[in-house]
Design an enzyme around this catalytic site. Sequence first.
Site, PDB file in Angstrom:
ATOM      1  N   ASN A 265       0.857  -1.183   0.000  1.00 48.26           N
ATOM      2  CA  ASN A 265       0.000   0.000   0.000  1.00 48.26           C
ATOM      3  C   ASN A 265       0.899   1.240   0.000  1.00 48.26           C
ATOM      4  OD1 ASN A 265      -1.873   2.002   0.477  1.00 48.26           O
ATOM      5  ND2 ASN A 265      -2.322   1.377   2.583  1.00 48.26           N
ATOM      6  N   PHE A 266       0.902   1.961  -1.115  1.00 43.82           N
ATOM      7  CA  PHE A 266       1.784   3.143  -1.217  1.00 43.82           C
ATOM      8  C   PHE A 266       1.261   4.308  -0.366  1.00 43.82           C
ATOM      9  CE2 PHE A 266       4.039   2.635  -5.658  1.00 43.82           C
ATOM     10  CZ  PHE A 266       4.528   1.417  -5.266  1.00 43.82           C
ATOM     11  N   LYS A 267      -0.040   4.272  -0.008  1.00 36.40           N
ATOM     12  CA  LYS A 267      -0.670   5.399   0.702  1.00 36.40           C
ATOM     13  C   LYS A 267      -0.416   6.691  -0.093  1.00 36.40           C
ATOM     14  CE  LYS A 267       0.338   3.044   5.016  1.00 36.40           C
ATOM     15  NZ  LYS A 267       0.171   3.069   6.450  1.00 36.40           N
TER      16      LYS A 267
ATOM     17  N   HIS B  50      -9.486   0.535   4.891  1.00 32.49           N
ATOM     18  CA  HIS B  50      -8.174   0.729   5.531  1.00 32.49           C
ATOM     19  C   HIS B  50      -8.339   1.607   6.766  1.00 32.49           C
ATOM     20  CE1 HIS B  50      -4.066   2.035   6.255  1.00 32.49           C
ATOM     21  NE2 HIS B  50      -3.711   0.928   5.639  1.00 32.49           N
TER      22      HIS B  50
ATOM     23  N   GLU C 138      -6.684   3.967   7.958  1.00 30.00           N
ATOM     24  CA  GLU C 138      -6.515   5.418   7.781  1.00 30.00           C
ATOM     25  C   GLU C 138      -7.779   6.046   7.191  1.00 30.00           C
ATOM     26  OE1 GLU C 138      -2.793   5.061   5.780  1.00 30.00           O
ATOM     27  OE2 GLU C 138      -1.873   4.528   7.696  1.00 30.00           O
TER      28      GLU C 138
ATOM     29  N   GLU D 239      -5.358  -5.761  10.307  1.00 28.84           N
ATOM     30  CA  GLU D 239      -4.312  -4.768  10.540  1.00 28.84           C
ATOM     31  C   GLU D 239      -4.611  -3.987  11.826  1.00 28.84           C
ATOM     32  OE1 GLU D 239      -2.286  -3.487   6.691  1.00 28.84           O
ATOM     33  OE2 GLU D 239      -4.169  -2.403   6.741  1.00 28.84           O
TER      34      GLU D 239
ATOM     35  N   GLY E 256       2.130   1.737  10.703  1.00 29.03           N
ATOM     36  CA  GLY E 256       3.004   2.901  10.549  1.00 29.03           C
ATOM     37  C   GLY E 256       3.663   3.335  11.845  1.00 29.03           C
TER      38      GLY E 256
ATOM     39  N   SER F 132       3.339  -2.734  10.311  1.00 29.85           N
ATOM     40  CA  SER F 132       4.790  -2.663  10.487  1.00 29.85           C
ATOM     41  C   SER F 132       5.511  -3.969  10.123  1.00 29.85           C
ATOM     42  CB  SER F 132       5.139  -2.227  11.907  1.00 29.85           C
ATOM     43  OG  SER F 132       4.631  -0.926  12.143  1.00 29.85           O
TER      44      SER F 132
END
Length: 236
Positions: A6-8, A90, A92, A159, A165, A195
């Site tokens: 996942n590049f975010k 996700h 975020e 997750e 992160g 992580s």
Amino acid sequence: MIIASNFKTNHTRKSTLKYLKKLEHFVTQSGSKQDVYIFPPATALDPFSLPPRIKVGVQNAYPVEKGSFTGEIGLEQINEFGLKTILIGHSERRHVMGETQKLCAQKFEYFQEQGFKIVYCLGEPLEIREEGIDSVIDYNHAQLEGIDLSYENLIVAYEPVWAIGTGLTATPQQIEETLTKLRQKIKAPLLYGGSVKANNTKEILEIENCDGILVGTASWDVDNFCQMIEIADNLA
Ligand code: PEP
């Protein structure tokens, strides 16, 4: 195994192309048997021509074909690139952008109808983890509300929010216990994310009921990510 990145909000169009070129070279040369997924930012999407083992998906989309949803992309924009894979739920999106379970479920239903491969994320925050495993499972089960678990194109990524992160990884015991309990309800492939790095990839991939990893930070460097794929290839 499924090895996903996942590049975010990282990488540009130019650096994504460079990344994918290197990744393609690695996967082809090594004859890797892993199913690799890459989620670049929307600005870097293209009608990529990649080997079947590498799939590109979108990190998010609004559950419409097109319309007045400023800042979002819909099906029309995704179709332009022939992409059929999406990340939904996700942490975020849930915790930073405030996406509700209702919206996650609406997105799921919409992209399921379109036949997309869906990587559906769930995970508990630290205060829930501190309450113990029963609370963790209840919290994660609540994030399955409105989700069709019998969908054949589903992958679920567990997750824990406190591990994303942060450099904090759940212990193999925590991951195993949680995945084992989630497995009672979820028959789809189960990934762990939070992580993951090259130096803990092997022990995570060896956990029972773990079918792969979803990696953020450590995957943004293509050499690192290829190293993780190689570790998966070298598993007995
Ligand atoms: C993620 O974004 O899904 C993720 C797991 O991030 P990180 O690897 O940086 O914790």
